[in-house]
Design an enzyme around this catalytic site. Structure first.
Site, PDB file in Angstrom:
ATOM      1  N   GLU A  95       0.801  -1.010   0.096  1.00  0.00           N
ATOM      2  CA  GLU A  95      -0.197   0.056   0.193  1.00  0.00           C
ATOM      3  C   GLU A  95       1.049   0.855  -0.308  1.00  0.00           C
ATOM      4  O   GLU A  95       1.834   1.271   0.770  1.00  0.00           O
ATOM      5  CB  GLU A  95      -1.274   0.089   1.276  1.00  0.00           C
ATOM      6  N   LYS A 127     -10.468   3.254  -0.800  1.00  0.00           N
ATOM      7  CA  LYS A 127      -9.963   2.990   0.173  1.00  0.00           C
ATOM      8  C   LYS A 127     -11.372   3.188   1.302  1.00  0.00           C
ATOM      9  O   LYS A 127     -11.669   4.007   1.128  1.00  0.00           O
ATOM     10  CB  LYS A 127      -8.701   3.166   0.865  1.00  0.00           C
ATOM     11  N   CYS A 177      -5.238  -2.300   2.738  1.00  0.00           N
ATOM     12  CA  CYS A 177      -5.076  -2.565   4.552  1.00  0.00           C
ATOM     13  C   CYS A 177      -6.300  -2.502   5.519  1.00  0.00           C
ATOM     14  O   CYS A 177      -6.359  -3.634   5.833  1.00  0.00           O
ATOM     15  CB  CYS A 177      -4.070  -1.910   4.767  1.00  0.00           C
TER      16      CYS A 177
END
Length: 262
Positions: free
Chosen positions: A40, A110, A147
């Site tokens: 990431e 995200k 993540c």
């Protein structure tokens, strides 16, 4: 299908990081992988400047991804990673991109921002609003996560119910008390929750743990890295997925309605 996970420590120089990504893409292709997952926030990182990832944000047609797309055009490898893309002044979107045949074929902003353990990602990053799409490689369906999404089982379940057989996770998992335990536990849990493979890439270095892993649908780790740069290769077996879902039919046995985005 063979999948690869590339783990490295991101530097403060985006051009250097781009060349590291290109090298890993070339190695993964040469070793017969159809998929490469990278960590990431790959544009830039500096231990002394926690905001550098956002300060270094580039548009999708910027120099970093242009370099990676040049390499992508040379083969049929699908590469997954995240970068920060500018939004409003001083802010960015943590954006997962899927590269294939020289093109960005999918992207995902995200959803779950890391506002935990005394870190506030939302201070400079805008959250996404759309559940990520599935992608297909060699007839296998993959769900996309980034993540901190790992801590939310609804996300993985939503993707699995949509048809995902593999969950892909670029990450930069921050060091701290019990954090390595959380990482290993959550990866195995999401695999078992969904009877999907988990293919997780972790950024390594002074601040993040590395520890990339590939875990099968029964929660078995089939490939793992420690804290140093590494390239993992493992086979994704449709037969293993089918067997896991026959022996452990949690997707069929559940009694709750499918999760939905708030």
């Amino acid at each position: 299908m063979y999948v690869a996970v590339g783990q490295f420590a991101v530097s403060a120089d985006w051009q250097n990081n781009a060349e590291t990504c290109v090298s890993l893409m070339s190695q993964a292709h040469q070793q017969g992988a159809s998929l490469l997952v990278l960590p990431e926030a790959l544009l830039a990182r500096d231990d002394n400047d926690p905001d550098l990832s956002v300060k270094s944000a580039q548009l999708l047609d910027g120099g970093f991804l242009t370099r990676l797309l040049e390499e992508s055009a040379c083969n049929n490898l699908t590469t997954v990673l995240t970068v920060h893309v500018p939004s409003t002044a001083g802010r960015a979107i943590n954006t997962l991109v899927v590269l294939r045949a020289g093109n960005i074929v999918e992207q995902y902003a995200k959803l779950h921002l890391y506002d935990a353990f005394s870190i506030q990602e939302s201070r400079l990053v805008d959250a996404g609003t759309i559940v990520p799409p599935l992608i297909e490689i060699d007839g296998i369906h993959l769900g996309l996560m980034t993540c901190y999404d790992l801590r939310f089982p609804e996300m993985a379940l939503n993707l699995a119910l949509a048809g995902a057989e593999v969950l892909v996770l670029p990450a930069a998992w921050v060091r701290g008390p019990l954090k390595e335990h959380h990482w290993a536990t959550l990866l195995a849990a999401r695999a078992l929750d969904t009877t999907c493979y988990m293919v997780a890439a972790g950024e390594c270095g002074n601040k993040n743990i590395g520890q990339s892993r590939i875990i099968d649908p029964m929660g078995v780790t089939v490939a793992a890295a420690a804290e140093a740069p590494a390239l993992l290769i493992a086979e994704i077996s449709p037969a293993r997925i089918a067997l896991a879902r026959q022996q452990l039919p949690v997707l069929r046995n559940r009694r709750f309605a499918p999760p939905q985005l708030l």
